[in-house]
Design a protein around this motif. Structure first.
Motif, PDB file in Angstrom:
ATOM      1  N   THR A  64     -12.232   9.015  -2.236  1.00 56.79           N
ATOM      2  CA  THR A  64     -13.538   9.240  -2.858  1.00 56.79           C
ATOM      3  C   THR A  64     -14.712   8.918  -1.920  1.00 56.79           C
ATOM      4  OG1 THR A  64     -12.524   8.690  -4.985  1.00 56.79           O
ATOM      5  CG2 THR A  64     -14.918   8.857  -4.901  1.00 56.79           C
ATOM      6  N   PRO A  65     -14.712   7.882  -1.093  1.00 56.59           N
ATOM      7  CA  PRO A  65     -13.822   6.715  -1.050  1.00 56.59           C
ATOM      8  C   PRO A  65     -14.486   5.497  -1.687  1.00 56.59           C
ATOM      9  CG  PRO A  65     -14.965   6.885   1.033  1.00 56.59           C
ATOM     10  CD  PRO A  65     -15.524   7.978   0.146  1.00 56.59           C
ATOM     11  N   LEU A  66     -13.638   4.565  -2.108  1.00 55.87           N
ATOM     12  CA  LEU A  66     -14.123   3.306  -2.652  1.00 55.87           C
ATOM     13  C   LEU A  66     -13.962   2.169  -1.656  1.00 55.87           C
ATOM     14  CD1 LEU A  66     -12.564   3.569  -6.244  1.00 55.87           C
ATOM     15  CD2 LEU A  66     -14.887   4.192  -5.532  1.00 55.87           C
ATOM     16  N   ILE A  67     -12.954   2.288  -0.780  1.00 54.53           N
ATOM     17  CA  ILE A  67     -12.693   1.279   0.241  1.00 54.53           C
ATOM     18  C   ILE A  67     -12.298   1.984   1.542  1.00 54.53           C
ATOM     19  CG2 ILE A  67     -12.042  -0.600  -1.306  1.00 54.53           C
ATOM     20  CD1 ILE A  67      -9.126   0.182  -0.957  1.00 54.53           C
ATOM     21  N   THR A  68     -12.300   1.222   2.629  1.00 52.92           N
ATOM     22  CA  THR A  68     -11.925   1.797   3.918  1.00 52.92           C
ATOM     23  C   THR A  68     -10.410   1.887   4.047  1.00 52.92           C
ATOM     24  OG1 THR A  68     -11.773  -0.334   5.063  1.00 52.92           O
ATOM     25  CG2 THR A  68     -13.949   0.714   4.961  1.00 52.92           C
ATOM     26  N   GLN A  69      -9.974   2.658   5.030  1.00 53.07           N
ATOM     27  CA  GLN A  69      -8.545   2.770   5.301  1.00 53.07           C
ATOM     28  C   GLN A  69      -7.939   1.402   5.605  1.00 53.07           C
ATOM     29  OE1 GLN A  69      -6.257   5.782   5.743  1.00 53.07           O
ATOM     30  NE2 GLN A  69      -5.009   3.963   5.390  1.00 53.07           N
ATOM     31  N   GLU A  70      -8.636   0.604   6.407  1.00 53.95           N
ATOM     32  CA  GLU A  70      -8.116  -0.713   6.777  1.00 53.95           C
ATOM     33  C   GLU A  70      -7.995  -1.617   5.560  1.00 53.95           C
ATOM     34  OE1 GLU A  70      -9.085  -4.438   9.833  1.00 53.95           O
ATOM     35  OE2 GLU A  70     -10.435  -2.702   9.739  1.00 53.95           O
ATOM     36  N   GLU A  71      -9.007  -1.608   4.696  1.00 55.68           N
ATOM     37  CA  GLU A  71      -8.963  -2.428   3.487  1.00 55.68           C
ATOM     38  C   GLU A  71      -7.810  -1.996   2.586  1.00 55.68           C
ATOM     39  OE1 GLU A  71     -13.739  -3.438   2.980  1.00 55.68           O
ATOM     40  OE2 GLU A  71     -12.893  -1.573   2.185  1.00 55.68           O
ATOM     41  N   TRP A  72      -7.652  -0.676   2.447  1.00 63.61           N
ATOM     42  CA  TRP A  72      -6.573  -0.146   1.594  1.00 63.61           C
ATOM     43  C   TRP A  72      -5.208  -0.561   2.133  1.00 63.61           C
ATOM     44  CZ3 TRP A  72      -2.540   3.279   2.529  1.00 63.61           C
ATOM     45  CH2 TRP A  72      -1.905   3.820   1.396  1.00 63.61           C
ATOM     46  N   SER A  73      -5.004  -0.394   3.436  1.00 60.93           N
ATOM     47  CA  SER A  73      -3.720  -0.759   4.041  1.00 60.93           C
ATOM     48  C   SER A  73      -3.404  -2.228   3.814  1.00 60.93           C
ATOM     49  CB  SER A  73      -3.732  -0.451   5.543  1.00 60.93           C
ATOM     50  OG  SER A  73      -3.841   0.940   5.785  1.00 60.93           O
ATOM     51  N   GLN A  74      -4.398  -3.087   3.978  1.00 63.51           N
ATOM     52  CA  GLN A  74      -4.187  -4.512   3.778  1.00 63.51           C
ATOM     53  C   GLN A  74      -3.854  -4.833   2.326  1.00 63.51           C
ATOM     54  OE1 GLN A  74      -7.871  -6.128   5.263  1.00 63.51           O
ATOM     55  NE2 GLN A  74      -7.207  -6.070   7.410  1.00 63.51           N
ATOM     56  N   GLN A  75      -4.501  -4.146   1.393  1.00 63.42           N
ATOM     57  CA  GLN A  75      -4.240  -4.383  -0.026  1.00 63.42           C
ATOM     58  C   GLN A  75      -2.850  -3.898  -0.426  1.00 63.42           C
ATOM     59  OE1 GLN A  75      -7.517  -3.027  -2.518  1.00 63.42           O
ATOM     60  NE2 GLN A  75      -9.007  -3.830  -1.063  1.00 63.42           N
ATOM     61  N   VAL A  76      -2.429  -2.753   0.105  1.00 67.93           N
ATOM     62  CA  VAL A  76      -1.085  -2.249  -0.188  1.00 67.93           C
ATOM     63  C   VAL A  76      -0.038  -3.172   0.426  1.00 67.93           C
ATOM     64  CG1 VAL A  76       0.543  -0.348   0.140  1.00 67.93           C
ATOM     65  CG2 VAL A  76      -1.836   0.142  -0.442  1.00 67.93           C
ATOM     66  N   GLU A  77      -0.287  -3.642   1.653  1.00 69.07           N
ATOM     67  CA  GLU A  77       0.630  -4.603   2.276  1.00 69.07           C
ATOM     68  C   GLU A  77       0.783  -5.847   1.405  1.00 69.07           C
ATOM     69  OE1 GLU A  77      -0.273  -3.622   7.006  1.00 69.07           O
ATOM     70  OE2 GLU A  77      -0.950  -5.499   6.102  1.00 69.07           O
ATOM     71  N   ALA A  78      -0.319  -6.336   0.851  1.00 71.20           N
ATOM     72  CA  ALA A  78      -0.292  -7.546   0.027  1.00 71.20           C
ATOM     73  C   ALA A  78       0.526  -7.324  -1.242  1.00 71.20           C
ATOM     74  CB  ALA A  78      -1.710  -7.981  -0.325  1.00 71.20           C
ATOM     75  N   VAL A  79       0.390  -6.140  -1.850  1.00 67.98           N
ATOM     76  CA  VAL A  79       1.150  -5.831  -3.066  1.00 67.98           C
ATOM     77  C   VAL A  79       2.633  -5.682  -2.730  1.00 67.98           C
ATOM     78  CG1 VAL A  79       1.508  -4.146  -4.898  1.00 67.98           C
ATOM     79  CG2 VAL A  79      -0.809  -4.795  -4.255  1.00 67.98           C
ATOM     80  N   LEU A  80       2.938  -5.031  -1.624  1.00 68.46           N
ATOM     81  CA  LEU A  80       4.333  -4.885  -1.204  1.00 68.46           C
ATOM     82  C   LEU A  80       4.992  -6.254  -1.040  1.00 68.46           C
ATOM     83  CD1 LEU A  80       4.090  -2.002   1.428  1.00 68.46           C
ATOM     84  CD2 LEU A  80       5.575  -2.000  -0.588  1.00 68.46           C
ATOM     85  N   LEU A  81       4.266  -7.187  -0.469  1.00 66.29           N
ATOM     86  CA  LEU A  81       4.815  -8.526  -0.258  1.00 66.29           C
ATOM     87  C   LEU A  81       4.963  -9.272  -1.586  1.00 66.29           C
ATOM     88  CD1 LEU A  81       5.778 -10.615   1.794  1.00 66.29           C
ATOM     89  CD2 LEU A  81       3.395 -11.376   2.026  1.00 66.29           C
ATOM     90  N   ALA A  82       3.909  -9.205  -2.416  1.00 63.20           N
ATOM     91  CA  ALA A  82       3.912  -9.963  -3.664  1.00 63.20           C
ATOM     92  C   ALA A  82       4.852  -9.376  -4.713  1.00 63.20           C
ATOM     93  CB  ALA A  82       2.484 -10.035  -4.225  1.00 63.20           C
ATOM     94  N   GLU A  83       4.879  -8.063  -4.824  1.00 57.97           N
ATOM     95  CA  GLU A  83       5.637  -7.405  -5.891  1.00 57.97           C
ATOM     96  C   GLU A  83       7.051  -7.009  -5.475  1.00 57.97           C
ATOM     97  OE1 GLU A  83       4.437  -6.932  -8.989  1.00 57.97           O
ATOM     98  OE2 GLU A  83       2.476  -7.800  -8.541  1.00 57.97           O
ATOM     99  N   GLU A  84       7.207  -6.641  -4.193  1.00 55.75           N
ATOM    100  CA  GLU A  84       8.494  -6.121  -3.728  1.00 55.75           C
ATOM    101  C   GLU A  84       9.215  -7.066  -2.775  1.00 55.75           C
ATOM    102  OE1 GLU A  84       9.637  -3.377  -4.966  1.00 55.75           O
ATOM    103  OE2 GLU A  84       7.827  -2.616  -5.950  1.00 55.75           O
ATOM    104  N   GLY A  85       8.505  -8.108  -2.333  1.00 53.91           N
ATOM    105  CA  GLY A  85       9.103  -9.036  -1.388  1.00 53.91           C
ATOM    106  C   GLY A  85       9.330  -8.423  -0.022  1.00 53.91           C
ATOM    107  N   VAL A  86       8.509  -7.412   0.318  1.00 50.43           N
ATOM    108  CA  VAL A  86       8.664  -6.677   1.575  1.00 50.43           C
ATOM    109  C   VAL A  86       7.439  -6.902   2.449  1.00 50.43           C
ATOM    110  CG1 VAL A  86       8.899  -4.408   2.639  1.00 50.43           C
ATOM    111  CG2 VAL A  86      10.080  -4.900   0.497  1.00 50.43           C
ATOM    112  N   LYS A  87       7.668  -7.316   3.691  1.00 49.27           N
ATOM    113  CA  LYS A  87       6.578  -7.466   4.639  1.00 49.27           C
ATOM    114  C   LYS A  87       6.503  -6.181   5.458  1.00 49.27           C
ATOM    115  CE  LYS A  87       4.719 -10.534   8.229  1.00 49.27           C
ATOM    116  NZ  LYS A  87       3.410 -10.615   7.566  1.00 49.27           N
ATOM    117  N   ALA A  88       5.451  -5.407   5.273  1.00 48.27           N
ATOM    118  CA  ALA A  88       5.313  -4.106   5.924  1.00 48.27           C
ATOM    119  C   ALA A  88       4.047  -4.069   6.759  1.00 48.27           C
ATOM    120  CB  ALA A  88       5.270  -2.997   4.878  1.00 48.27           C
TER     121      ALA A  88
END
Length: 221
Positions: A64-88
């Motif tokens: 749209t955008p609401l956030i930058t690519q870097e911010e989005w990547s960091q937020q998805v990484e955080a969810v992957l770690l917290a929800e899936e136990g995966v460090k990506a």
């Protein structure tokens, strides 16, 4: 879908991802995840979680955008770690996302033929700002598109009606004179809701046949 006898279709608007380039988005996700060490289900679930925090669809925070690519990547990484136990590692996401992708040449060639016959050809995409330079390396827009409508530039995205209104106004066509070719049915539904024609793209031969029937275009001489 048949051409209206009263108002002929004059403007062809094509989607980018999964239409103008290959492989399909589903295959691209699978390839990206294989290289990143996560599953498609894990990535998509994490993307949905991030998007849900903004109350929008999966890629809307980016395109749209609401956030930058870097911010989005960091937020998805955080969810992957917290929800899936995966460090990506999702750094340099755009370059890795577009790796191995190429032009869907039969479709590109047909669009060029239509343009040479006087049909308006435009590009309408839910595009991320950080991805803009990458798609342009795959598809050179010069001489192919008469207009390019990108979600991140106009602040609206398919299937929302607003992006179709922007395209009509900029190109100077009525809704019933426009057709969207898109690989996502919900975007096609959005186009029809806006008064456009729409073709759900599955592969070039199918889309070419449906589009030529709509335009009543004969084979090249």
């Amino acid at each position: 879908m048949q051409r209206s006898a009263e108002t002929p279709v004059r403007a062809v608007w094509t989607d980018y991802g999964g239409v103008l380039e290959v492989p399909s988005t589903k295959v691209t996700v699978a390839n990206f995840c294989a290289k990143t060490g996560i599953t498609s289900a894990q990535l998509l679930a994490s993307m949905e979680k991030v998007a849900g925090s903004y109350g929008v669809d999966m890629l809307a925070p980016l395109d749209t955008p609401l956030i930058t690519q870097e911010e989005w990547s960091q937020q998805v990484e955080a969810v992957l770690l917290a929800e899936e136990g995966v460090k990506a590692d999702l750094s340099d996401f755009p370059a890795r996302w577009f790796e191995g992708r190429s032009a869907n040449q039969p479709w590109v060639d047909h669009l060029r033929q239509l343009k040479s016959r006087g049909t308006f050809v435009g590009l309408m995409s839910n595009m991320v700002p950080a991805w803009d330079e990458h798609w342009r390396r795959i598809i050179n827009p010069a001489g192919l598109f008469e207009d390019i409508v990108m979600s991140f530039e106009v602040g609206s995205r398919k299937p929302d009606t607003d992006i179709f209104r922007v395209a009509e106004k900029r190109a100077g066509f009525l809704p019933e004179e426009c057709v969207l070719i898109d690989d996502m049915e919900k975007n096609c539904e959005g186009a029809r809701k806006a008064g456009w024609h729409a073709i759900h793209f599955t592969e070039p031969a199918q889309a070419i046949a449906e589009l030529d029937a709509l335009l009543a275009v004969g084979p090249p001489e």
